[in-house]
Motif scaffolding. Structure first.
Motif, PDB file in Angstrom:
ATOM      1  N   ALA A 187       0.830  -1.207   0.000  1.00  0.00           N
ATOM      2  CA  ALA A 187       0.000   0.000   0.000  1.00  0.00           C
ATOM      3  C   ALA A 187       0.866   1.261   0.000  1.00  0.00           C
ATOM      4  CB  ALA A 187      -0.932  -0.005   1.205  1.00  0.00           C
ATOM      5  N   LEU A 188       1.965   1.259   0.773  1.00  0.00           N
ATOM      6  CA  LEU A 188       2.864   2.414   0.811  1.00  0.00           C
ATOM      7  C   LEU A 188       3.510   2.647  -0.558  1.00  0.00           C
ATOM      8  CD1 LEU A 188       4.635   1.969   4.273  1.00  0.00           C
ATOM      9  CD2 LEU A 188       2.989   3.742   3.621  1.00  0.00           C
ATOM     10  N   VAL A 189       3.949   1.567  -1.192  1.00  0.00           N
ATOM     11  CA  VAL A 189       4.526   1.697  -2.533  1.00  0.00           C
ATOM     12  C   VAL A 189       3.473   2.225  -3.508  1.00  0.00           C
ATOM     13  CG1 VAL A 189       5.541   0.449  -4.474  1.00  0.00           C
ATOM     14  CG2 VAL A 189       6.250  -0.089  -2.137  1.00  0.00           C
ATOM     15  N   GLY A 190       2.227   1.767  -3.339  1.00  0.00           N
ATOM     16  CA  GLY A 190       1.151   2.272  -4.185  1.00  0.00           C
ATOM     17  C   GLY A 190       0.933   3.763  -4.006  1.00  0.00           C
ATOM     18  N   GLU A 191       1.008   4.239  -2.766  1.00  0.00           N
ATOM     19  CA  GLU A 191       0.829   5.663  -2.504  1.00  0.00           C
ATOM     20  C   GLU A 191       1.986   6.476  -3.098  1.00  0.00           C
ATOM     21  OE1 GLU A 191      -0.490   9.379  -1.063  1.00  0.00           O
ATOM     22  OE2 GLU A 191      -1.463   7.501  -1.636  1.00  0.00           O
ATOM     23  N   ILE A 192       3.212   5.971  -2.941  1.00  0.00           N
ATOM     24  CA  ILE A 192       4.361   6.655  -3.529  1.00  0.00           C
ATOM     25  C   ILE A 192       4.221   6.706  -5.055  1.00  0.00           C
ATOM     26  CG2 ILE A 192       6.853   6.533  -3.890  1.00  0.00           C
ATOM     27  CD1 ILE A 192       7.049   5.223  -1.118  1.00  0.00           C
ATOM     28  N   THR A 193       3.782   5.593  -5.636  1.00  0.00           N
ATOM     29  CA  THR A 193       3.580   5.549  -7.081  1.00  0.00           C
ATOM     30  C   THR A 193       2.519   6.539  -7.514  1.00  0.00           C
ATOM     31  OG1 THR A 193       4.197   3.201  -7.119  1.00  0.00           O
ATOM     32  CG2 THR A 193       2.991   4.047  -9.020  1.00  0.00           C
ATOM     33  N   ARG A 194       1.440   6.616  -6.744  1.00  0.00           N
ATOM     34  CA  ARG A 194       0.345   7.541  -7.082  1.00  0.00           C
ATOM     35  C   ARG A 194       0.826   8.986  -7.071  1.00  0.00           C
ATOM     36  NH1 ARG A 194      -3.292  10.862  -4.859  1.00  0.00           N
ATOM     37  NH2 ARG A 194      -2.350  10.631  -2.798  1.00  0.00           N
ATOM     38  N   ARG A 195       1.634   9.325  -6.065  1.00  0.00           N
ATOM     39  CA  ARG A 195       2.135  10.692  -5.962  1.00  0.00           C
ATOM     40  C   ARG A 195       3.178  11.000  -7.040  1.00  0.00           C
ATOM     41  NH1 ARG A 195       1.252  13.379  -1.000  1.00  0.00           N
ATOM     42  NH2 ARG A 195       0.004  12.152   0.466  1.00  0.00           N
ATOM     43  N   ALA A 196       4.040  10.009  -7.313  1.00  0.00           N
ATOM     44  CA  ALA A 196       5.113  10.234  -8.288  1.00  0.00           C
ATOM     45  C   ALA A 196       4.601  10.310  -9.714  1.00  0.00           C
ATOM     46  CB  ALA A 196       6.157   9.122  -8.174  1.00  0.00           C
ATOM     47  N   PHE A 197       3.499   9.609  -9.989  1.00  0.00           N
ATOM     48  CA  PHE A 197       2.956   9.578 -11.350  1.00  0.00           C
ATOM     49  C   PHE A 197       1.514  10.043 -11.338  1.00  0.00           C
ATOM     50  CE2 PHE A 197       6.331   6.459 -11.057  1.00  0.00           C
ATOM     51  CZ  PHE A 197       7.109   6.785 -12.150  1.00  0.00           C
ATOM     52  N   ARG A 198       1.285  11.137 -10.620  1.00  0.00           N
ATOM     53  CA  ARG A 198      -0.060  11.691 -10.528  1.00  0.00           C
ATOM     54  C   ARG A 198      -0.587  12.009 -11.916  1.00  0.00           C
ATOM     55  NH1 ARG A 198      -2.296  13.804  -6.067  1.00  0.00           N
ATOM     56  NH2 ARG A 198      -0.231  14.030  -5.114  1.00  0.00           N
ATOM     57  N   PHE A 199      -1.797  11.526 -12.198  1.00  0.00           N
ATOM     58  CA  PHE A 199      -2.378  11.715 -13.529  1.00  0.00           C
ATOM     59  C   PHE A 199      -2.943  13.121 -13.674  1.00  0.00           C
ATOM     60  CE2 PHE A 199      -6.099  11.797 -16.291  1.00  0.00           C
ATOM     61  CZ  PHE A 199      -5.589  11.277 -17.460  1.00  0.00           C
ATOM     62  N   THR A 200      -2.545  13.779 -14.765  1.00  0.00           N
ATOM     63  CA  THR A 200      -3.098  15.087 -15.097  1.00  0.00           C
ATOM     64  C   THR A 200      -3.462  15.100 -16.570  1.00  0.00           C
ATOM     65  OG1 THR A 200      -1.678  16.141 -13.460  1.00  0.00           O
ATOM     66  CG2 THR A 200      -2.695  17.573 -15.105  1.00  0.00           C
ATOM     67  N   ALA A 201      -4.715  15.351 -16.868  1.00  0.00           N
ATOM     68  CA  ALA A 201      -5.149  15.382 -18.264  1.00  0.00           C
ATOM     69  C   ALA A 201      -4.578  16.605 -18.953  1.00  0.00           C
ATOM     70  CB  ALA A 201      -6.677  15.409 -18.339  1.00  0.00           C
ATOM     71  N   PRO A 202      -4.120  16.464 -20.194  1.00  0.00           N
ATOM     72  CA  PRO A 202      -3.607  17.613 -20.934  1.00  0.00           C
ATOM     73  C   PRO A 202      -4.666  18.685 -21.088  1.00  0.00           C
ATOM     74  CG  PRO A 202      -3.052  15.550 -22.040  1.00  0.00           C
ATOM     75  CD  PRO A 202      -4.013  15.218 -20.948  1.00  0.00           C
ATOM     76  N   ALA A 203      -4.219  19.936 -21.150  1.00  0.00           N
ATOM     77  CA  ALA A 203      -5.155  21.040 -21.281  1.00  0.00           C
ATOM     78  C   ALA A 203      -6.005  20.874 -22.531  1.00  0.00           C
ATOM     79  CB  ALA A 203      -4.377  22.347 -21.354  1.00  0.00           C
ATOM     80  N   GLY A 204      -7.306  21.052 -22.347  1.00  0.00           N
ATOM     81  CA  GLY A 204      -8.223  20.969 -23.473  1.00  0.00           C
ATOM     82  C   GLY A 204      -8.629  19.568 -23.848  1.00  0.00           C
ATOM     83  N   ASP A 205      -8.111  18.558 -23.144  1.00  0.00           N
ATOM     84  CA  ASP A 205      -8.455  17.174 -23.470  1.00  0.00           C
ATOM     85  C   ASP A 205      -9.724  16.780 -22.746  1.00  0.00           C
ATOM     86  OD1 ASP A 205      -8.569  14.531 -24.097  1.00  0.00           O
ATOM     87  OD2 ASP A 205      -6.508  14.061 -23.516  1.00  0.00           O
ATOM     88  N   THR A 206     -10.765  16.543 -23.491  1.00  0.00           N
ATOM     89  CA  THR A 206     -12.052  16.164 -22.900  1.00  0.00           C
ATOM     90  C   THR A 206     -12.372  14.699 -23.155  1.00  0.00           C
ATOM     91  OG1 THR A 206     -13.190  16.873 -24.913  1.00  0.00           O
ATOM     92  CG2 THR A 206     -12.950  18.502 -23.155  1.00  0.00           C
TER      93      THR A 206
ATOM     94  N   LEU B 155      -9.630   7.806 -10.214  1.00  0.00           N
ATOM     95  CA  LEU B 155      -9.829   6.375 -10.417  1.00  0.00           C
ATOM     96  C   LEU B 155      -8.511   5.683 -10.685  1.00  0.00           C
ATOM     97  CD1 LEU B 155     -11.608   3.904 -10.825  1.00  0.00           C
ATOM     98  CD2 LEU B 155     -11.931   4.605 -13.205  1.00  0.00           C
ATOM     99  N   LEU B 156      -7.687   6.287 -11.560  1.00  0.00           N
ATOM    100  CA  LEU B 156      -6.397   5.688 -11.859  1.00  0.00           C
ATOM    101  C   LEU B 156      -5.512   5.647 -10.618  1.00  0.00           C
ATOM    102  CD1 LEU B 156      -5.677   7.326 -15.340  1.00  0.00           C
ATOM    103  CD2 LEU B 156      -6.411   4.989 -14.875  1.00  0.00           C
ATOM    104  N   GLY B 157      -5.616   6.685  -9.776  1.00  0.00           N
ATOM    105  CA  GLY B 157      -4.840   6.681  -8.544  1.00  0.00           C
ATOM    106  C   GLY B 157      -5.293   5.575  -7.600  1.00  0.00           C
ATOM    107  N   ALA B 158      -6.616   5.376  -7.523  1.00  0.00           N
ATOM    108  CA  ALA B 158      -7.143   4.341  -6.638  1.00  0.00           C
ATOM    109  C   ALA B 158      -6.704   2.955  -7.069  1.00  0.00           C
ATOM    110  CB  ALA B 158      -8.666   4.429  -6.595  1.00  0.00           C
ATOM    111  N   LEU B 159      -6.500   2.756  -8.378  1.00  0.00           N
ATOM    112  CA  LEU B 159      -6.094   1.449  -8.877  1.00  0.00           C
ATOM    113  C   LEU B 159      -4.708   1.050  -8.372  1.00  0.00           C
ATOM    114  CD1 LEU B 159      -7.356   1.579 -12.580  1.00  0.00           C
ATOM    115  CD2 LEU B 159      -8.324   0.303 -10.663  1.00  0.00           C
ATOM    116  N   GLN B 160      -3.911   2.045  -7.939  1.00  0.00           N
ATOM    117  CA  GLN B 160      -2.594   1.722  -7.404  1.00  0.00           C
ATOM    118  C   GLN B 160      -2.699   0.852  -6.150  1.00  0.00           C
ATOM    119  OE1 GLN B 160       0.107   2.388  -8.973  1.00  0.00           O
ATOM    120  NE2 GLN B 160      -0.554   3.934 -10.442  1.00  0.00           N
ATOM    121  N   PHE B 161      -3.838   0.909  -5.465  1.00  0.00           N
ATOM    122  CA  PHE B 161      -3.997   0.171  -4.221  1.00  0.00           C
ATOM    123  C   PHE B 161      -4.689  -1.183  -4.428  1.00  0.00           C
ATOM    124  CE2 PHE B 161      -3.859   4.693  -3.215  1.00  0.00           C
ATOM    125  CZ  PHE B 161      -2.822   4.722  -2.298  1.00  0.00           C
TER     126      PHE B 161
END
Length: 244
Positions: free
Chosen positions: A170-189, A198-204
């Protein structure tokens, strides 16, 4: 239906099991937890062998990031003509001497290897004989123990050891979530709101799985997620996404 009931796959699983137990016997003079160490070493060996697939995935992710603005332009330009959009998208990839499926092949290559290794820890019998791997111990806890079973049976040692594995995952999952936080590109709908969460939650999800699987499988999982995090951090620096 268990696919490893099929004779060729059963023989393959038995061969992998025999190799792992041979390694365990070799390590026995050096440690009482020889089977657990064998699991760790084999997992490291498999992950090392799969480094080229990780590099290929990193390159594919870098390519998708670089092409994302142009792909969004095509989507806007041809949003009413799916056939034209598909042709233009494929042409874009051809112009870049790349394939939109470049990141899928590494996953397909490693899936059978990882599946075989993981199955070793889930079968109580292999080729008609007991899976002795699960009877070996780590700090006095059988490798066949699960956190759920330890909680049900009130086994303090099992709760501590299996619980520690789950916590580390779980700790590794949290570190992974923070290190590779998902951000959608500007204007991407293209992605719905909340997709990043959701993608962050999948780390756990792996930690949740570790609650139910044998300790041997938990060792495999903790080594795998730790290796994957380290590898992604290295490849992120080697193949950075282009700045907008």
């Amino acid at each position: 239906m268990d696919p490893f009931a099929f004779p060729p796959l059963a023989a393959l699983l038995d061969t992998a099991y025999a190799a792992l137990m041979t390694l365990s016997a070799t390590l026995e003079p050096f440690t009482a937890a020889s089977a657990a160490l064998a699991v760790v070493l084999v997992t490291l060996l498999v992950r090392a062998a799969l480094i080229p697939t990780g590099v290929a995935q990193a390159k594919a992710e870098q390519l998708r990031s670089r092409l994302a603005p142009r792909l969004r332009e095509l989507q806007k330009k041809h949003k009413g003509d799916r056939e034209r959009l598909q042709r233009e998208t494929m042409q874009l990839y051809r112009d870049e001497n790349a394939s939109p499926l470049a990141g899928c092949l590494p996953i397909l290559i490693q899936a059978p290897i990882v599946g075989l290794l993981y199955s070793l820890f889930l079968h109580t019998t292999i080729a008609g004989h007991p899976n002795a791997l699960l009877a070996e111990t780590l700090w006095g806890v059988p490798l066949g123990s699960t956190l759920l079973g330890s909680l049900t049976n009130g086994d303090p040692a099992g709760i501590i050891v299996c619980g520690a594995i789950v916590v580390v995952i779980a700790l590794v999952g949290e570190i992974t979530r923070r290190a590779f936080r998902f951000t959608a590109p500007a204007g991407d709908t293209a992605l719905p709101a909340g997709a990043g969460g959701l993608l962050g939650a999948l780390q756990f999800a792996t930690a949740a799985v570790a609650v139910f699987v044998p300790l041997a499988a938990g060792l495999y999982l903790v080594v795998t997620v730790s290796w994957t995090l380290a590898q992604r951090l290295v490849l992120k620096r080697a193949y950075p996404a282009p700045r907008p």
